[in-house]
Design an enzyme around this catalytic site. Structure first.
Site, PDB file in Angstrom:
ATOM      1  N   GLY A  34       4.215  -1.414 -11.847  1.00  0.00           N
ATOM      2  CA  GLY A  34       3.539  -2.200 -10.839  1.00  0.00           C
ATOM      3  C   GLY A  34       2.141  -1.641 -10.592  1.00  0.00           C
ATOM      4  N   CYS A  35       1.292  -2.456 -10.007  1.00  0.00           N
ATOM      5  CA  CYS A  35      -0.090  -2.008  -9.796  1.00  0.00           C
ATOM      6  C   CYS A  35      -0.146  -0.883  -8.774  1.00  0.00           C
ATOM      7  CB  CYS A  35      -0.974  -3.178  -9.394  1.00  0.00           C
ATOM      8  SG  CYS A  35      -0.327  -4.206  -8.062  1.00  0.00           S
TER       9      CYS A  35
END
Lengths: 341, 341, 341, 341
Positions: free
Chosen positions: B153-154
């Site tokens: 995920g970012c």
């Protein structure tokens, strides 16, 4: 004193009216139903009309260079000077009997040593005892009739209001405050840091790891009963007005549930005209151009932390409209006169 | 397999290419000197050319509805589907022998129970053991030749890179992560929350107090030696691309000085091509449109906390360029091919 | 000459590299596969590394004060100086045999009187005849091997490309150009006008009614056959990079239909690598960080006017990447080397 | 009628209050010292409180589904419906004797054929003759006591005010209007076009080459004496509120000098409380959150054109505050009541 206050309302001068905070204060005073804006002075833009410098404020007065003999002839003054530059002018105004709201940090810290640790030698320490910290939600009674008010910093305003109920309830063990501010908080000075191209599509922290608003917050939390050393970090955001503080609180009792927290805040702010409670995290748009602080409290069940968000408009409740709120209290006017929604 | 990889490079399909992450991945693959973009599929905008939907990506392929018989004839696929929708497609691709980089959360959490606690029943748990967590700075060797990569995920990308040196040194007692993201992180769906007028001149927290990226961060910190429950809060900012995490770390040894901290980070990232260390807090502008994570570490002497900032472009290092970095490793290509500055 | 160009590529210095245009030029040259960035000089920030001033450009050279004896030892120079300040330096460089791309207006106007009417006495009029106007789409053949190139202004670049097909077809009777620019077009100087709070949530015209880019546009339209006096007005918008010109053209033949107009543009730009035609009005996002000019032509059936939109990135095609495009032509390199998508 | 207007003020309902225009109208009515906001209805968000949907408006009423039997029991209604949907409701309200300000285009065009050319068959043509065009600066006397007012479009408001003095003086031969609007002008619907990522760092034209506000502008210019076919083009800008029109006027007498132009505007607007003249081009920030139109007129000596800029807040003077200005006139109240600075 210039005016017959009983009939005409009190006269007000704004010193330092060429900046963002001063010019907005001038506008609010000028439109106030009871106060009368008498003078606006500045160090830059002298000779220009304020509505030329800031068309949207529509204040039709000319910025003048400060001359206390002429401009000190008022009932009250709001001084919007940088830290250190403010205190000497405030002292002269007080000698003339002018009531003062000071927007700088010069009279916010009650402890001289703390001031001198974070700033520099204090130019007028003799006035520290007289100054009242201008957060009406905490010091309303002392502000009524006060002669010298130290208007809080913008970050402290949001943070203290966000944390006061927990502090009063002795629930704070430790706090991390992550603050986010629009660019007007950095002032009108045109610099690399305030250039549009620097700020746009950007976000970064500044003043790490020692931000000068820290001792002011700690002082007030301590006064409420929470004697803690906080971590405070400020970030600059690509927006003009608005300030959000995200407060991560380690509770003295990590079992405190969300109902207890909610009740605590409801009770604390039930009668406050300028504090709004909400169940969803507030956005700064919700309070733009208002004197309102909007707060939500949450509980992180996994860590037992309380998370509290506080949103204000840094130029309004964070500075100028809070100054008018203080003026209202100082002169016995209705607290919300001229600054209500 | 479609192509003779030895001479022509491997063929790649991007599934879910109508979204922000998928379309950027398609662009990066399409310009890659070795990979060949073969198909782009989507559930919306079928029949439109991708360079009509996203002119600035300039990918001259037509978006098609997924048909694995046709689109599965590639060496690798990047799947840009929502959580839950991704795993079944990934499973079918793996059965066909297609190497996969999955951009969803479906294969990021190694513990099935944790996944099902934060998401829902897992559609393809049998593949969990094969999936490699696609953060090259941590798992480079396992990624070389991997067949299924769970792209991080970012927020986890920025947070784990910001905290890894402290975690490895067993220095983390407790962490508060205050994350700030541009709107592209919320995806292409047009909603009240992504409307320009909602976001502009605004900032607020969302997903409080339980953000789904939390267990992913905890999993990786634990793998490095820091078994802690973190507080993670995300905020939406008025900018398009960019993500900043501000990490407030209570250290196991609060006496750790700034030189020690700095050395720790220098040593950890000395050879990393896509991690930059800086002494001033990074801004997201510094890393826009790059695969770089820019980090600064500070010490708050008053509280003994370490404060670490990590800035990435959420669409690049936070998603699409990291997917290409993983593809490079999976196919034995130079790690930075096609994504270097 | 410093380098053995045949083997190593030509060496380049960028003078005035502390500004937005100069620093981006330095970055593009530095990453260019054939040119070698040798020196970056500036009048501000001397002694700082360019990647400290502009982290996102990642140019690891130190800004130096100009010393022609040292910095003139290159094959080519790009001069990013203000109008008037540029010509004397250009003259000295030419005397040393250095090829020059000048980003200022000093060599754009072929007619000395026109220059002196809009600017001031020309510091090096003897070079005017040698200078080639650096718009490759119009002067490609003359640019091959040219020694002195006057890089076009950003507004003229977009406007001339938007109008050239009509001008060549003798279809222009009259033009109103309404131009809109991002703030980077105003340069790096921190002023009231570039302060974030001034620009944000704002739009206004500037330089009314006489913008200095007007004669440059008129000169080139005349060269193509359209000898007309235009109305040109520029507006400042709250965005960083990007420029849109909206051109309202009264046609010599108001019956010209849309098919004729479309064909005209298609024919004119069929082989141009950096001009894109579109049927819907282009946005500046479509061309951000590219050397592309994106154009659409429309017909207002009610008035018979043609409406043409041209979008560029003012810092790229409007300045820096066009400078590199010119360098490529001057040195016989592939025109798009180092600036292609 | 519900209220005893003489003592209590008139009651008002806002239909379509979930949109940007309707919700702001509701706020302005709710804070108005004389009008009383009685109902807010909507087709979306029914059952939600308006201050939940729009916290910053602070209107504590619940959005209801329209029921004319209940909601028609008011002295006046503001109808904020889309074109075509508005007229039938307006007709029913008029039958009940309710005074109406209609924010749609349904009653703006006095010529039925023109309406049906640009829109669709008119649902209530019988009311066209009764409707007064709600631009107080042009139709003040007819608006006093009017029962049905067609509130002007936002672009027409700015454009007509910018051009009226020239039109009245028979000075207009031809006009090009280049309009620029903030995103709130596109309404609250969440679409690709209003997504933050689409608009941010972008600018482009839309509705080319036929914008529906064109005939409305032409109608009013003709009524003033300028029977001309105009070119009108709108652009979307990355800001929330604000609209600027840049008007390029070919004069019937191109020798008209700037003093004559300036005098013309001063005379025309000397007594207008909501029109401001300025010598420098206005910015939309100057008029944000106000009922003011700010205008500057210039002369391009090279072409003989007049260039006129008009700035308004599209949601205020462009819609909601102008609706209240009209309500004030319709009910004999002071024109600026509730909407003054």
């Amino acid at each position: 004193m210039a005016a017959d206050s009983a009939t005409d309302g009190a006269t007000v001068a704004v010193f330092g009216a060429a900046g963002y905070a001063g010019s907005l204060t001038a506008r609010l005073v000028q439109r106030h139903p009871w106060f009368q804006l008498e003078h606006v002075t500045a160090r830059s833009d002298v000779g220009r009309r304020l509505d030329d410098v800031y068309p949207h404020h529509r204040v039709p007065l000319v910025l003048e260079e400060l001359d206390l003999d002429r401009h000190g002839d008022v009932d009250a003054a709001v001084v919007a000077y940088p830290h250190g530059a403010s205190a000497p002018v405030v002292a002269q105004l007080r000698e003339r009997g002018v009531k003062v709201v000071d927007l700088s940090a010069d009279f916010r810290l009650r402890d001289l040593a703390t001031y001198e640790e974070w700033y520099k030698p204090h130019p007028a320490p003799q006035l520290l005892d007289d100054a009242v910290y201008g957060l009406p939600e905490l010091y309303r009674e002392r502000l009524r009739g006060a002669a010298l008010v130290a208007n809080p910093g913008c970050y402290p305003t949001a943070t203290i209001l966000a944390l006061a109920p927990l502090a009063s309830a002795q629930l704070i063990r430790d706090v991390v405050v992550d603050a986010k501010s629009g660019v007007s908080g950095a002032g009108r000075a045109a610099t690399d840091k305030t250039h549009f191209v620097t700020v746009d599509e950007n976000v970064s922290a500044y003043g790490v790891p020692r931000h000068r608003h820290t001792p002011e917050i700690e002082q007030e939390l301590a006064a409420l009963g929470a004697d803690t050393t906080i971590t405070f970090t400020a970030h600059l955001l690509p927006l003009d007005q608005g300030e959000l503080v995200s407060c991560y609180v380690t509770l003295t009792d990590p079992e405190t549930d969300i109902d207890t927290l909610t009740t605590l805040y409801r009770d604390a702010y039930a009668d406050e005209p300028f504090v709004e409670l909400t169940t969803t995290p507030p956005g700064v748009r919700d309070v733009r151009d208002t004197n309102i602080c909007r707060i939500s409290v949450h509980r992180d069940a996994r860590t037992g932390r309380a998370i509290v968000f506080g949103a204000i408009d840094n130029l309004w409740k964070g500075t100028a409209s809070q100054a008018v709120q203080n003026l209202n209290l100082m002169f016995g006017r209705p607290e919300g006169e001229g600054i209500e929604v």
